[in-house]
Design a protein around this motif. Structure first.
Motif, PDB file in Angstrom:
ATOM      1  N   ARG A  37      10.795 -39.333  14.013  1.00 50.02           N
ATOM      2  CA  ARG A  37       9.343 -39.342  13.794  1.00 50.02           C
ATOM      3  C   ARG A  37       8.949 -38.781  12.433  1.00 50.02           C
ATOM      4  O   ARG A  37       8.080 -39.347  11.745  1.00 50.02           O
ATOM      5  CB  ARG A  37       8.666 -38.520  14.898  1.00 50.02           C
ATOM      6  CG  ARG A  37       7.144 -38.416  14.763  1.00 50.02           C
ATOM      7  CD  ARG A  37       6.594 -37.336  15.675  1.00 50.02           C
ATOM      8  NE  ARG A  37       7.068 -36.003  15.295  1.00 50.02           N
ATOM      9  CZ  ARG A  37       6.950 -34.924  16.071  1.00 50.02           C
ATOM     10  NH1 ARG A  37       6.396 -35.032  17.269  1.00 50.02           N
ATOM     11  NH2 ARG A  37       7.409 -33.745  15.651  1.00 50.02           N
ATOM     12  N   ASP A  38       9.582 -37.685  12.029  1.00 47.13           N
ATOM     13  CA  ASP A  38       9.125 -36.941  10.858  1.00 47.13           C
ATOM     14  C   ASP A  38       9.775 -37.370   9.547  1.00 47.13           C
ATOM     15  O   ASP A  38       9.214 -37.128   8.479  1.00 47.13           O
ATOM     16  CB  ASP A  38       9.375 -35.440  11.074  1.00 47.13           C
ATOM     17  CG  ASP A  38       8.601 -34.905  12.264  1.00 47.13           C
ATOM     18  OD1 ASP A  38       7.542 -35.462  12.590  1.00 47.13           O
ATOM     19  OD2 ASP A  38       9.077 -33.926  12.888  1.00 47.13           O
ATOM     20  N   ILE A  39      10.962 -37.978   9.616  1.00 50.62           N
ATOM     21  CA  ILE A  39      11.687 -38.356   8.393  1.00 50.62           C
ATOM     22  C   ILE A  39      11.989 -39.853   8.361  1.00 50.62           C
ATOM     23  O   ILE A  39      11.594 -40.555   7.424  1.00 50.62           O
ATOM     24  CB  ILE A  39      12.999 -37.546   8.267  1.00 50.62           C
ATOM     25  CG1 ILE A  39      12.715 -36.041   8.301  1.00 50.62           C
ATOM     26  CG2 ILE A  39      13.740 -37.953   6.993  1.00 50.62           C
ATOM     27  CD1 ILE A  39      11.777 -35.541   7.224  1.00 50.62           C
ATOM     28  N   PHE A  40      12.676 -40.351   9.363  1.00 46.87           N
ATOM     29  CA  PHE A  40      13.137 -41.734   9.346  1.00 46.87           C
ATOM     30  C   PHE A  40      11.972 -42.727   9.307  1.00 46.87           C
ATOM     31  O   PHE A  40      11.985 -43.683   8.525  1.00 46.87           O
ATOM     32  CB  PHE A  40      14.015 -41.997  10.573  1.00 46.87           C
ATOM     33  CG  PHE A  40      14.680 -43.345  10.595  1.00 46.87           C
ATOM     34  CD1 PHE A  40      15.865 -43.568   9.912  1.00 46.87           C
ATOM     35  CD2 PHE A  40      14.130 -44.410  11.309  1.00 46.87           C
ATOM     36  CE1 PHE A  40      16.475 -44.808   9.927  1.00 46.87           C
ATOM     37  CE2 PHE A  40      14.735 -45.649  11.347  1.00 46.87           C
ATOM     38  CZ  PHE A  40      15.919 -45.852  10.642  1.00 46.87           C
ATOM     39  N   THR A  66      17.046 -54.768   9.238  1.00 45.82           N
ATOM     40  CA  THR A  66      16.210 -53.969   8.349  1.00 45.82           C
ATOM     41  C   THR A  66      15.782 -52.705   9.099  1.00 45.82           C
ATOM     42  O   THR A  66      15.971 -52.567  10.313  1.00 45.82           O
ATOM     43  CB  THR A  66      14.953 -54.745   7.930  1.00 45.82           C
ATOM     44  OG1 THR A  66      14.135 -54.965   9.087  1.00 45.82           O
ATOM     45  CG2 THR A  66      15.323 -56.078   7.284  1.00 45.82           C
ATOM     46  N   PHE A  67      15.177 -51.775   8.364  1.00 51.31           N
ATOM     47  CA  PHE A  67      14.648 -50.580   9.017  1.00 51.31           C
ATOM     48  C   PHE A  67      13.557 -50.953  10.022  1.00 51.31           C
ATOM     49  O   PHE A  67      13.447 -50.334  11.087  1.00 51.31           O
ATOM     50  CB  PHE A  67      14.115 -49.596   7.977  1.00 51.31           C
ATOM     51  CG  PHE A  67      15.207 -48.903   7.199  1.00 51.31           C
ATOM     52  CD1 PHE A  67      16.038 -47.984   7.821  1.00 51.31           C
ATOM     53  CD2 PHE A  67      15.402 -49.166   5.854  1.00 51.31           C
ATOM     54  CE1 PHE A  67      17.056 -47.336   7.118  1.00 51.31           C
ATOM     55  CE2 PHE A  67      16.410 -48.526   5.138  1.00 51.31           C
ATOM     56  CZ  PHE A  67      17.234 -47.615   5.767  1.00 51.31           C
ATOM     57  N   ASN A 260      19.431 -40.422   5.457  1.00 60.07           N
ATOM     58  CA  ASN A 260      18.640 -39.387   4.791  1.00 60.07           C
ATOM     59  C   ASN A 260      18.297 -39.794   3.369  1.00 60.07           C
ATOM     60  O   ASN A 260      17.275 -39.375   2.817  1.00 60.07           O
ATOM     61  CB  ASN A 260      19.414 -38.066   4.755  1.00 60.07           C
ATOM     62  CG  ASN A 260      19.107 -37.165   5.938  1.00 60.07           C
ATOM     63  OD1 ASN A 260      18.116 -37.339   6.649  1.00 60.07           O
ATOM     64  ND2 ASN A 260      19.953 -36.171   6.166  1.00 60.07           N
ATOM     65  N   MET A 261      19.160 -40.605   2.766  1.00 62.94           N
ATOM     66  CA  MET A 261      18.989 -41.005   1.368  1.00 62.94           C
ATOM     67  C   MET A 261      18.346 -42.387   1.218  1.00 62.94           C
ATOM     68  O   MET A 261      18.131 -42.849   0.102  1.00 62.94           O
ATOM     69  CB  MET A 261      20.345 -40.998   0.657  1.00 62.94           C
ATOM     70  CG  MET A 261      21.007 -39.629   0.566  1.00 62.94           C
ATOM     71  SD  MET A 261      20.039 -38.440  -0.368  1.00 62.94           S
ATOM     72  CE  MET A 261      20.092 -39.173  -2.005  1.00 62.94           C
ATOM     73  N   GLY A 262      18.067 -43.065   2.306  1.00 63.08           N
ATOM     74  CA  GLY A 262      17.514 -44.414   2.213  1.00 63.08           C
ATOM     75  C   GLY A 262      18.540 -45.451   1.818  1.00 63.08           C
ATOM     76  O   GLY A 262      18.198 -46.501   1.250  1.00 63.08           O
ATOM     77  N   ALA A 263      19.801 -45.191   2.137  1.00 64.76           N
ATOM     78  CA  ALA A 263      20.883 -46.132   1.822  1.00 64.76           C
ATOM     79  C   ALA A 263      21.112 -47.088   2.995  1.00 64.76           C
ATOM     80  O   ALA A 263      20.566 -46.914   4.088  1.00 64.76           O
ATOM     81  CB  ALA A 263      22.161 -45.370   1.497  1.00 64.76           C
ATOM     82  N   THR A 264      21.943 -48.095   2.765  1.00 64.75           N
ATOM     83  CA  THR A 264      22.324 -49.070   3.790  1.00 64.75           C
ATOM     84  C   THR A 264      23.704 -48.722   4.316  1.00 64.75           C
ATOM     85  O   THR A 264      24.593 -48.339   3.553  1.00 64.75           O
ATOM     86  CB  THR A 264      22.339 -50.497   3.195  1.00 64.75           C
ATOM     87  OG1 THR A 264      21.051 -50.786   2.644  1.00 64.75           O
ATOM     88  CG2 THR A 264      22.676 -51.530   4.258  1.00 64.75           C
TER      89      THR A 264
END
Length: 364
Positions: A37-40, A66-67, A260-264
């Motif tokens: 909820r708070d980060i992803f 995709t996300f 955490n880094m927005g990587a795939t």
């Protein structure tokens, strides 16, 4: 500073390889914290929604998510189980190989506030029964190969698992996960506290019986940044980690560290390790960051590494000592120095050679 700002500041320091700045960041613990909820969701889903979050490969089969895709799926999972009276704080046991549902499952469990008990597929029914003695689950998820082990372990007790889900086909007493995909694609997150239990890992039991290791909603997501730092991840990387669900290392390097880094993430499922196929996949998909145990690297360096056109930027190894000879051959073939890292089930990465460190081969 909000928790989102804290994560952003850590992410930026790692992206810039500014480890002095990283050391200066003061970690604080909010009153409530739910990583999904708070980060992803505010970062990965809201800002990177159309970017590939996961590439899953098995032989000639490939599935991309995709996300946004993952968000819809884990919300459906959560809505189905809530409808069937599965509540926050319940425990879920999982045992199956690396599949797309692996990642959907863990995202749902975090958002829903359930406790995750992952198990390696090598464990037998007696191993499961031992785990059930201390942590009997309310929910289970398995494939056709491992479901009988769960049934056998469950039969040793005078209570029943409330819901058992199976990844494919039919089995008496089990629900096929395809039934989940009719649910609504939005769901409210559990309002979890940072110190609420999230993971129950069991140690490998090399010097005695396996013991429960507890990680919380805060410790593992934040601790995952140590792995992000060690690997040298950046947003937009395609990260491949050779590890199987069920072990803590999977969550370091195949879950929290890249997302955490927005990587795939590349989830590459194989029936048998084939060095040529591994290297071809790393080349063809354009893997940029790679983590493997030295056991796998010893096999990979037997191939002609120079014939491949890799896009690798960083390579690391963990799980056992890394011989200098492996580092030499890999560097000669790829131009990349493999950097060592170390941690335990009780931790995330604790000791590591960071990017740009002066490295003495075979040591940390």
């Amino acid at each position: 500073m909000t928790i989102q700002e804290l994560f952003n500041s850590i992410r930026l320091a790692i992206e810039q390889e500014n480890y002095e700045q990283l050391k200066a960041i003061k970690i604080f613990k909010p009153e409530k914290f739910n990583w999904v909820r708070d980060i992803f969701e505010p970062h990965n889903v809201a800002q990177l929604g159309h970017q590939n979050a996961l590439i899953w490969k098995y032989n000639d089969k490939r599935e991309d998510y995709t996300f946004n895709d993952l968000s819809e799926k884990y919300n459906q999972f959560l809505n189905y189980l809530r409808k069937n009276e599965i509540k926050e704080g319940y425990k879920m046991f999982s045992q199956f190989p690396l599949l797309p549902i692996t990642f959907i499952l863990y995202l749902f469990l975090i958002k829903g506030g359930l406790i995750i008990i992952p198990a390696a597929t090598t464990l037998e029914a007696r191993d499961l029964a031992f785990r059930f003695e201390s942590s009997f689950p309310e929910v289970a998820l398995a494939d056709q190969v491992n479901a009988p082990k769960i049934d056998e372990a469950e039969s040793k007790f005078d209570k029943k698992i409330k819901i058992k889900l199976i990844t494919e086909g039919e089995r008496e007493g089990w629900v096929n996960i395809n039934q989940l995909w009719n649910e609504a694609t939005e769901a409210e997150a559990a309002d979890t506290r940072p110190d609420d239990d999230l993971f129950y890992f069991f140690t490998s039991g090399t010097t005695g019986m396996p013991k429960v290791v507890v990680h919380t909603h805060f410790t593992y997501p934040v601790g995952g940044f140590t792995t992000s730092s060690w690997v040298g991840m950046k947003p937009g990387d395609l990260h491949y980690n050779i590890s199987q669900p069920g072990w803590a290392k999977f969550f370091w390097s195949s879950f929290f560290a890249p997302w955490n880094m927005g990587a795939t993430i590349l989830g590459y499922h194989t029936d048998k390790f084939n060095s040529k196929e591994q290297l071809q996949t790393i080349q063809d998909l354009g893997v940029t960051t790679f983590c493997a145990p030295p056991t796998a690297l010893r096999v990979l360096i037997l191939e002609d590494l120079k014939q491949y056109n890799f896009k690798l930027r960083q390579c690391v190894a963990a799980g056992e000592p890394l011989n200098p000879e492996i580092i030499d051959v890999w560097k000669e073939g790829t131009g990349i120095v493999i950097r060592d890292g170390y941690g335990q089930s009780e931790t995330t990465a604790m000791i590591a050679n960071l990017p740009n460190d002066k490295i003495k081969y075979g040591s940390m």
